[in-house]
Design a protein around this motif. Structure first.
Motif, PDB file in Angstrom:
ATOM      1  N   ALA A  98      -9.652  12.295   2.579  1.00 30.43           N
ATOM      2  CA  ALA A  98     -10.348  11.261   1.806  1.00 30.43           C
ATOM      3  C   ALA A  98      -9.352  10.392   1.051  1.00 30.43           C
ATOM      4  N   ALA A  99      -8.325  11.001   0.494  1.00 32.42           N
ATOM      5  CA  ALA A  99      -7.317  10.236  -0.245  1.00 32.42           C
ATOM      6  C   ALA A  99      -6.570   9.291   0.675  1.00 32.42           C
ATOM      7  N   ASP A 135      -7.706   8.029   3.576  1.00 28.09           N
ATOM      8  CA  ASP A 135      -8.636   6.992   4.027  1.00 28.09           C
ATOM      9  C   ASP A 135      -8.830   5.904   2.977  1.00 28.09           C
ATOM     10  N   ALA A 136      -8.625   6.277   1.700  1.00 29.85           N
ATOM     11  CA  ALA A 136      -8.833   5.312   0.619  1.00 29.85           C
ATOM     12  C   ALA A 136      -7.644   4.377   0.416  1.00 29.85           C
ATOM     13  N   VAL A 137      -6.533   4.599   1.117  1.00 24.63           N
ATOM     14  CA  VAL A 137      -5.362   3.731   0.987  1.00 24.63           C
ATOM     15  C   VAL A 137      -5.690   2.350   1.561  1.00 24.63           C
ATOM     16  N   PRO A 138      -5.457   1.260   0.828  1.00 30.79           N
ATOM     17  CA  PRO A 138      -5.761  -0.096   1.324  1.00 30.79           C
ATOM     18  C   PRO A 138      -5.064  -0.389   2.653  1.00 30.79           C
ATOM     19  N   SER A 170       0.806  -1.223   0.000  1.00 31.16           N
ATOM     20  CA  SER A 170       0.000   0.000   0.000  1.00 31.16           C
ATOM     21  C   SER A 170       0.838   1.272   0.000  1.00 31.16           C
ATOM     22  N   ALA A 185      -1.413   9.562  -1.957  1.00 34.46           N
ATOM     23  CA  ALA A 185      -2.402  10.227  -1.109  1.00 34.46           C
ATOM     24  C   ALA A 185      -1.789  11.397  -0.354  1.00 34.46           C
ATOM     25  N   GLN A 238       0.314   3.808  -2.969  1.00 37.72           N
ATOM     26  CA  GLN A 238      -0.937   4.566  -2.821  1.00 37.72           C
ATOM     27  C   GLN A 238      -0.834   5.581  -1.684  1.00 37.72           C
TER      28      GLN A 238
END
Length: 594
Positions: free
Chosen positions: A508-509, A511-514, A494, A501, A497
């Motif tokens: 939001a970016a 929080d979207a990281v796996p 991850s 982010a 990503q």
């Protein structure tokens, strides 16, 4: 014989008659036709032409900070409104380039032909440039307006000299304090005012320029009505206008202008526009440095009747020393100017108004420093020790900014405020001394040279700081964020990503990281802040070397108390009257010297 005595001999009459004839009154001023019989001439010092001229100069100084410093602080807002444009950085660069070149030219030419019309025309340029920028619908139009404002800036930045030459030598620091106090709202709180304009829906960034239209307009009116310093014919008793124009140093003008533009262009492009190894950066710097070197050789060896930069000034030890102290001391200060706003938004707050207020500490401190030194400088004496002490304090306070992190709000506010005070003292003292120890007819050239050298050294300092910061920050982010993510349990897969982010900068970016959770997010945030802290730390510690140079140069400054007398360089006259324009054979005799 000291170098200052040599300089003084260049511009005063050393004959026994001049030194043996005391003035008629105690504390009197004796000049060739200045109309000032004694220091207590209340009629002159309270006259409308004199006071109106001072007010005009104060407005002109504020115009400088309103018309350039305030818009530069909200360039991102301007770009978002009428852009986006890849040329937005040219707003700042254009002003630095054009005004930096114009400083010595305006200073020297106004020494020769008189200052009145240079200052009036400069303010007209400022007025028109601000109108164009205020009405702009594209970034390129703002740049066009900035070009006109930059031509004005070449005269506006000489505002300390304009005040100094109108008051007795011994009051020049008070004059500097007064002009600085007058610009406190704009130099100290201009950032906050600009951001307040942006926050007000009914005003916006355009009011940075509209405000300058008002201030420039008022200064034009007062300059036209009141500002009558010695004219060309008062300064030049023997030569006609055409004879004087034929003697101007056109070769030096070309070499200096071309060299300085290329140097500033190269160092500015090196701040991120192009890699340092690219021809875009190397070629201008090399060619510019060669042209500047040729310029000085040209000034030394060519038999010039009106050299653009009289080399005799550089032979005055104290003048050269204070130029070095002022320029290098400013290079230390530029680290605060560059990084302090970034530190605020990274560590302390994202509130627009708070950012503006907190960013004002350096400018407000500078103004306070220039004010507090006026009453104590002559009392303390020993300008070399004073400059050395203040340079040490500035260096230490700036280096201590390396300790600042997200928990250091109080510490950082104190350091930036007191660091600003130190640079204000150094600036005031060096500006005044650099004008005191040179021949009175060369004060424009001396101040123009000093101020243009500050533009060059400031640009070099910014280039160094930007390069160090830009090079080290990605290294520390990769190192510290990776360590924090790994120790808190984020999967290695991850990481790409995660860094994307972080570049995005939104919650939001992230929080979207796996694999992201609140614990990992907190650890990653702390790691990212640590990386910024380490990058800031290296830059601030690098300023110590510059501070060391300023401290050493301070000890070459000699005593200037003999210059702090009742000598008045120029007087304001009414239209049709004669004003004082000291030349080589003139001296204002202080009663204490007789």
């Amino acid at each position: 014989m000291s170098q200052e005595k040599v300089s003084q001999a260049d511009h005063i009459d050393n004959t026994s008659a001049a030194m043996s004839t005391p003035p008629a009154d105690t504390g009197s001023l004796s000049a060739v036709d200045d109309g000032l019989e004694h220091e207590g001439n209340v009629v002159y010092w309270k006259s409308f032409p004199f006071l109106g001229s001072l007010l005009a100069i104060m407005l002109m100084a504020n115009s400088l900070f309103i018309g350039y410093s305030m818009p530069v602080n909200v360039l991102s807002v301007i770009d978002a409104d009428i852009g986006p444009s890849p040329n937005i950085y040219l707003v700042s660069m254009t002003f630095t380039l054009v005004s930096g070149v114009m400083l010595l030219i305006v200073g020297r030419l106004s020494d020769i032909v008189g200052r009145r019309y240079f200052m009036i025309v400069a303010q007209v340029f400022s007025l028109v440039g601000s109108i164009i920028s205020a009405r702009a619908n594209t970034v390129n139009v703002v740049i066009a307006g900035t070009v006109l404002s930059a031509f004005a800036g070449g005269a506006q930045q000489l505002y300390p000299m304009l005040v100094q030459e109108l008051v007795p030598n011994k009051y020049r620091l008070y004059g500097q304090a007064a002009i600085t106090f007058s610009v406190l709202p704009t130099i100290g709180f201009g950032t906050a005012i600009a951001r307040a304009f942006v926050a007000n829906e009914n005003m916006g960034w355009r009011w940075c320029y509209y405000l300058n239209v008002i201030v420039s307009g008022l200064s034009i009116v007062l300059l036209a009505l009141c500002y009558f310093p010695p004219t060309f014919h008062m300064i030049n008793k023997e030569l006609t206008t055409m004879q004087e124009l034929r003697q101007l140093d056109y070769g030096g003008l070309f070499l200096y202008s071309a060299g300085l533009v290329l140097l500033l262009l190269g160092f500015t492009w090196g701040q991120g526009t192009y890699p340092w190894s690219s021809a875009h950066v190397i070629a201008p710097i090399v060619v510019g440095a060669v042209l500047v070197a040729v310029f000085f050789l040209y000034q030394i060896y060519m038999p010039l009747k009106q050299p653009l930069m009289p080399i005799k000034l550089l032979k005055i030890q104290t003048f050269s020393a204070v130029v070095i102290v002022g320029c290098v001391g400013q290079m230390v200060y530029y680290a605060l100017n560059l990084l302090w706003p970034i530190i605020i938004t990274t560590f302390l707050t994202t509130d627009n108004i708070k950012i503006g207020l907190m960013s004002s500490t350096t400018g407000a401190g500078l103004a306070v420093g220039e004010i507090i030194i006026a009453p104590i400088f002559k009392l303390l004496g020993h300008p070399n020790y004073q400059l050395a002490a203040w340079s040490v304090a500035l260096t230490v306070l700036t280096a201590l900014m390396a300790l600042v992190d997200q928990n250091g709000q109080t510490l950082s506010l104190c350091l930036t405020l007191f660091g600003g005070i130190c640079v204000g003292v150094v600036e005031a003292v060096t500006i005044v001394i650099s004008g005191l120890v040179v021949p009175p007819e060369d004060i424009g050239a001396s101040q123009g040279f000093y101020t243009s050298m500050r533009a060059v050294t400031g640009t070099i300092a910014l280039s160094i700081y930007v390069s160090v910061y830009s090079a080290r920050l990605p290294v520390f982010v990769n190192q510290d964020v990776t360590a924090a993510a790994a120790s808190s349990g984020l999967p290695t897969s991850s990481l790409p990503q995660l860094f994307t982010a972080l570049t995005n900068g939104t919650t939001a970016a992230l929080d979207a990281v796996p694999g992201m959770n609140s614990t990992i997010l907190e650890a990653v945030t702390d790691g990212n802040l640590l990386a910024y802290h380490m990058a800031f730390k290296i830059v601030f510690l690098s300023t110590i070397s510059f501070g060391g140079i300023a401290i050493i140069a301070s000890f070459f400054v000699q005593d200037v108390s003999k210059f702090m007398n009742n000598f008045v360089n120029k007087t304001i006259h009414r239209r049709g009257e004669e004003g004082q324009a000291p030349r080589h054979n003139e001296k204002v005799v202080d009663s204490e010297e007789v």
